[in-house]
Scaffold this active site. Structure first.
Site, PDB file in Angstrom:
ATOM      1  N   ARG A 166       9.238   0.486  -5.667  1.00 23.65           N
ATOM      2  CA  ARG A 166       8.041   1.361  -4.866  1.00 23.65           C
ATOM      3  C   ARG A 166       8.110   0.848  -3.278  1.00 23.65           C
ATOM      4  NH1 ARG A 166       6.977   1.509  -9.996  1.00 23.65           N
ATOM      5  NH2 ARG A 166       7.819  -0.507  -9.857  1.00 23.65           N
ATOM      6  N   THR A 167       7.898  -0.569  -3.273  1.00 22.81           N
ATOM      7  CA  THR A 167       7.710  -0.931  -1.779  1.00 22.81           C
ATOM      8  C   THR A 167       8.924  -0.518  -0.987  1.00 22.81           C
ATOM      9  OG1 THR A 167       6.391  -2.755  -2.708  1.00 22.81           O
ATOM     10  CG2 THR A 167       6.768  -2.968  -0.428  1.00 22.81           C
ATOM     11  N   ARG A 226      10.352  -8.772   2.353  1.00 21.67           N
ATOM     12  CA  ARG A 226       9.454  -9.450   0.937  1.00 21.67           C
ATOM     13  C   ARG A 226      10.588 -10.439   0.818  1.00 21.67           C
ATOM     14  NH1 ARG A 226       8.724  -6.172  -4.666  1.00 21.67           N
ATOM     15  NH2 ARG A 226       7.044  -5.702  -3.264  1.00 21.67           N
ATOM     16  N   LYS A 276      26.651 -18.590   3.108  1.00 18.76           N
ATOM     17  CA  LYS A 276      27.378 -19.636   3.729  1.00 18.76           C
ATOM     18  C   LYS A 276      26.839 -20.747   4.287  1.00 18.76           C
ATOM     19  CE  LYS A 276      29.736 -15.412   5.513  1.00 18.76           C
ATOM     20  NZ  LYS A 276      30.058 -14.854   6.802  1.00 18.76           N
ATOM     21  N   HIS A 333       0.168  -9.539  -0.612  1.00 19.43           N
ATOM     22  CA  HIS A 333       0.885  -8.141  -0.465  1.00 19.43           C
ATOM     23  C   HIS A 333       0.168  -7.196   0.434  1.00 19.43           C
ATOM     24  CE1 HIS A 333       3.680  -4.890  -1.282  1.00 19.43           C
ATOM     25  NE2 HIS A 333       3.747  -5.096  -2.925  1.00 19.43           N
TER      26      HIS A 333
HETATM   27  N1   CP Z   1       3.727  -2.517  -6.285  1.00 21.75           N
HETATM   28  C1   CP Z   1       4.993  -3.178  -5.935  1.00 21.75           C
HETATM   29  O1   CP Z   1       5.022  -3.884  -5.055  1.00 21.75           O
HETATM   30  O2   CP Z   1       5.977  -2.451  -6.619  1.00 21.75           O
HETATM   31  P1   CP Z   1       7.449  -3.082  -6.327  1.00 21.75           P
HETATM   32  O3   CP Z   1       7.800  -4.437  -6.963  1.00 21.75           O
HETATM   33  O4   CP Z   1       8.445  -1.948  -7.281  1.00 21.75           O
HETATM   34  O5   CP Z   1       7.741  -2.603  -4.905  1.00 21.75           O
END
Ligand code: CP
Length: 359
Positions: A88-89, A138, A117, A171
């Site tokens: 999703r993110t 992320r 490397k 998050h």
């Molecule tokens: N809610 C969320 O972070 O979903 P993903 O890990 O699929 O991005």
């Protein structure tokens, strides 16, 4: 908020600050520049982002509106660096970039970059900043997005950084989409102020619950229940933030007793990707599942949320109930992330102006 320059503070001093103390370092010229921790968003900024997300959602419905949005950032590029899995993110940021006309590049697996490397993640990301105007990242290491923002601020090409999930700690853009979903769900019943929210599941390692709990301190009269097995309860750092903001909370183990009292239930899955030795196996989480039977004791205006992905903690038979809003959260992510990107590039007024003139 008095802005502060990130390149004027040592990493040692900065990393020892509370999230609230770090917030002024993420602003530039009166607006959000980096989006790194949920607590950095003040109530006025949250309200502006939610209303801008609604503008974008409405504008994107027409062909002329889509063209207008897509011509906003035609000369900019974004890097999507996802060193942890995501559905999703990643996809909602990709869609948000397309919505506002931002070209995207991505690295979705560090094993495809020169990190194999022996290049450090810091050098890898500094390389991204040579090609792009925004880094959306992320990473499994807590606080790493902040470290990168600080590092880039000390280079000749600083670019904004959006934290799309860092370690077990933050998050922030999930918290933004959760707030947008709550705002929309409660728009006819007084908004988020005065509401009671239950967080359920793996709250100790769940960065979405931690970020949203931090953000709820910006609302008046909110009460929070943390419902989890003792091993998975919310961290003391979040409780300290709630204490400082005078937000009342209760630590609970009996899920069913809480359901009739709350306006929002925020379910989360077990975060066993952080297990060292499969220790989550030993924890019985089945008492913390939301079942179809629970719908009868839930308030009629309440909402059931989940950041997703889910396992068994919400029965799929619940999905058809109008109070189940987790699929709406998924879509709201695209709108609020579009709004955040526009805001970082200072395009909020232009988009609001279009909305007022044409819709
Ligand atoms: N809610 C969320 O972070 O979903 P993903 O890990 O699929 O991005």
């Amino acid at each position: 908020m008095n802005e502060k320059a990130l390149n004027q503070v040592s990493w040692e001093k900065f990393s020892g600050m509370t999230p609230d103390e770090r917030a002024p370092y993420f602003m530039e010229h009166g607006r959000t520049y980096h989006a790194l921790v949920s607590q950095q968003f003040s109530r006025p900024i949250l309200e502006d982002l939610c209303s801008l997300a609604t503008c974008v959602r409405r504008i994107a419905k027409t062909r002329e509106g889509s063209s207008f949005l897509q011509s906003r950032l035609f000369d900019k590029r974004a890097m999507l660096y996802f060193a942890q899995p995501s559905t999703r993110t990643y996809l909602s940021f990709d869609s948000a970039c397309q919505t506002v006309g931002l070209d995207c590049m991505d690295v979705r697996d560090s094993s495809t970059s020169s990190e194999v490397k022996g290049e450090s993640p810091e050098d890898t990301i500094r390389t991204f900043s040579s090609y792009t105007d925004l880094i959306i990242m992320r990473h499994p290491a807590g606080g790493f997005a902040e470290r990168i923002a600080w590092m880039l601020s000390n280079t000749s090409r600083p670019v904004p950084v959006i934290n799309a999930g860092s370690g077990k700690d933050q998050h922030p853009t999930q918290a933004l989409l959760d707030i947008y979903t709550l705002e929309r769900s409660f728009e006819n019943i007084g908004g988020i102020d005065g509401k009671t929210v239950a967080f359920v599941g793996d709250l100790n390692r769940g960065r979405t619950a931690r970020s949203l709990a931090g953000l709820l301190t910006k609302y008046d009269g909110v009460k929070i229940y943390f419902v989890a097995p003792p091993e998975l309860q919310i961290g003391v750092d979040i409780l300290a933030q709630l204490d400082a903001a005078k937000v009342p909370y209760e630590i609970c183990h009996e899920f069913e007793q809480v359901i009739p009292d709350v306006d929002a239930i925020y379910m989360t899955r077990i975060q066993d990707e952080w297990d060292v030795d499969n220790e989550s196996r030993l924890i019985d989480t089945s008492k913390f599942y939301f079942t179809k039977d629970h719908l009868s004791i839930l308030k009629k205006d309440a909402v059931i949320m989940h950041p997703l992905p889910r396992r068994k903690e919400i029965d799929v038979a619940v999905d058809g109930d109008p109070r189940a809003v987790y699929w709406r959260q998924v879509r709201n992510g695209m709108w609020i992330r579009s709004a955040l990107i526009l805001s970082i590039f200072g395009l909020d007024d232009k988009v609001r102006g279009y909305c007022e003139e044409n819709l």
